[in-house]
Enzyme design. Sequence first.
Site, short mmCIF file in Angstrom:
data_model
loop_
_atom_site.label_atom_id
_atom_site.label_comp_id
_atom_site.label_asym_id
_atom_site.label_seq_id
_atom_site.Cartn_x
_atom_site.Cartn_y
_atom_site.Cartn_z
N HIS A 152 -3.29 -8.42 8.45
CA HIS A 152 -3.24 -7.27 7.53
C HIS A 152 -2.03 -7.43 6.60
CE1 HIS A 152 -2.80 -3.16 6.07
NE2 HIS A 152 -4.07 -3.01 6.37
N GLU A 211 -8.69 -7.28 0.90
CA GLU A 211 -7.94 -6.06 0.63
C GLU A 211 -6.87 -6.33 -0.42
OE1 GLU A 211 -8.14 -3.23 4.18
OE2 GLU A 211 -6.58 -4.67 4.67
N ASN A 240 -9.10 1.49 10.33
CA ASN A 240 -7.77 1.02 10.74
C ASN A 240 -6.86 2.24 10.79
OD1 ASN A 240 -5.28 -0.15 11.08
ND2 ASN A 240 -5.17 -1.06 9.03
N GLU A 260 0.16 -5.44 5.71
CA GLU A 260 1.40 -4.84 6.21
C GLU A 260 2.08 -5.78 7.21
OE1 GLU A 260 -0.38 -1.10 7.35
OE2 GLU A 260 -0.76 -0.72 5.23
N GLY A 272 -3.73 2.06 0.53
CA GLY A 272 -2.93 3.27 0.72
C GLY A 272 -2.41 3.89 -0.57
N LYS A 289 -3.92 2.40 11.83
CA LYS A 289 -2.51 2.01 11.68
C LYS A 289 -1.67 2.70 12.77
CE LYS A 289 -3.36 1.54 6.78
NZ LYS A 289 -2.80 1.12 5.51
N SER A 311 -8.18 1.84 -0.28
CA SER A 311 -8.50 3.20 -0.76
C SER A 311 -10.00 3.45 -0.86
CB SER A 311 -7.80 3.48 -2.09
OG SER A 311 -6.40 3.39 -1.93
C1 PEP Z 1 -6.02 -0.68 5.25
O1 PEP Z 1 -4.96 -0.34 5.75
O2 PEP Z 1 -6.60 -1.70 5.67
C2 PEP Z 1 -6.57 0.13 4.18
C3 PEP Z 1 -7.60 -0.33 3.52
O3 PEP Z 1 -5.96 1.33 3.94
P1 PEP Z 1 -6.46 2.47 2.91
O4 PEP Z 1 -7.93 2.65 3.10
O5 PEP Z 1 -5.68 3.66 3.27
O6 PEP Z 1 -6.17 1.95 1.54
#
Ligand code: PEP
Length: 248
Positions: free
Chosen positions: A94, A166, A9, A96, A172, A11, A211
């Site tokens: 997601h 997630e 992703n 966000e 992040g 973003k 992460s």
């Molecule tokens: C995400 O945005 O779906 C995500 C898992 O980000 P990160 O790997 O940076 O935590």
Amino acid sequence: MRQTIIAGNWKMNSSKEVVNTLVMGILSGMADVKSKVIVCAPFPYLSQAEALATHSQLQIGAQDLNVNASGAFTGEVSAEMIKDFGVTHVIVGHSERRSLYGETDEIVAEKVQVALDNDLTPLFCIGEQLEERESGKTEAVVSRQVNAVINRVGIEAFKNIIVAYEPVWAIGTGVTATPQQAQDTHAFIRRLLADHDSDIAQSTPILYGGSMSPVNAEELMGCEDIDGGLIGGASLKAEDFLHICKAG
Ligand code: PEP
């Protein structure tokens, strides 16, 4: 046996130059990757990414869609438009989008429905906030999120859905769920699906996101119910992303 799936992703990151370097870098290391690999690019770069990935095993996804087919929705992009670019997958719900753009469980469920109606595979994201985990509400939150989608599209539709668990506190932040924390929640999600259909529960891919990195990917994906990863930050470096792809 579920195939491992690794989805990047990006973003709201990239440029024409970066897309070129990143996709070419990923493609150059794909020969010994057995997992299914998808990269979810920002809308303006879908066409470029798709053209670079033609005739390769790399698939391209979008990061959101609008539920309407066309019309007066300034700034929005429909499922039909995404399809037009040869895109196969789309991230839906997601955290966000849920937290910054007010997407409710019902909106997310409708987006899953529209994606499926347009032969796009939704990467359907769920996960709890830190205070929800700390107050013991993780299972209640993911149940609510999953049930909203089951109520809308039915359990059969999960034959064409990829679930991404997630934990919001891990996205992040550099703080990853421990393999045990992730496995426990993945197993719980699979039991939720099994309450409706045990075969579908067994075949539904459930990815972990939050992460994931070259350092922790192998251990996380070694867990019984973790079928791959949705990768944010580490998907922006071809080397790191490939490392994760090879760990799957
Ligand atoms: C995400 O945005 O779906 C995500 C898992 O980000 P990160 O790997 O940076 O935590």
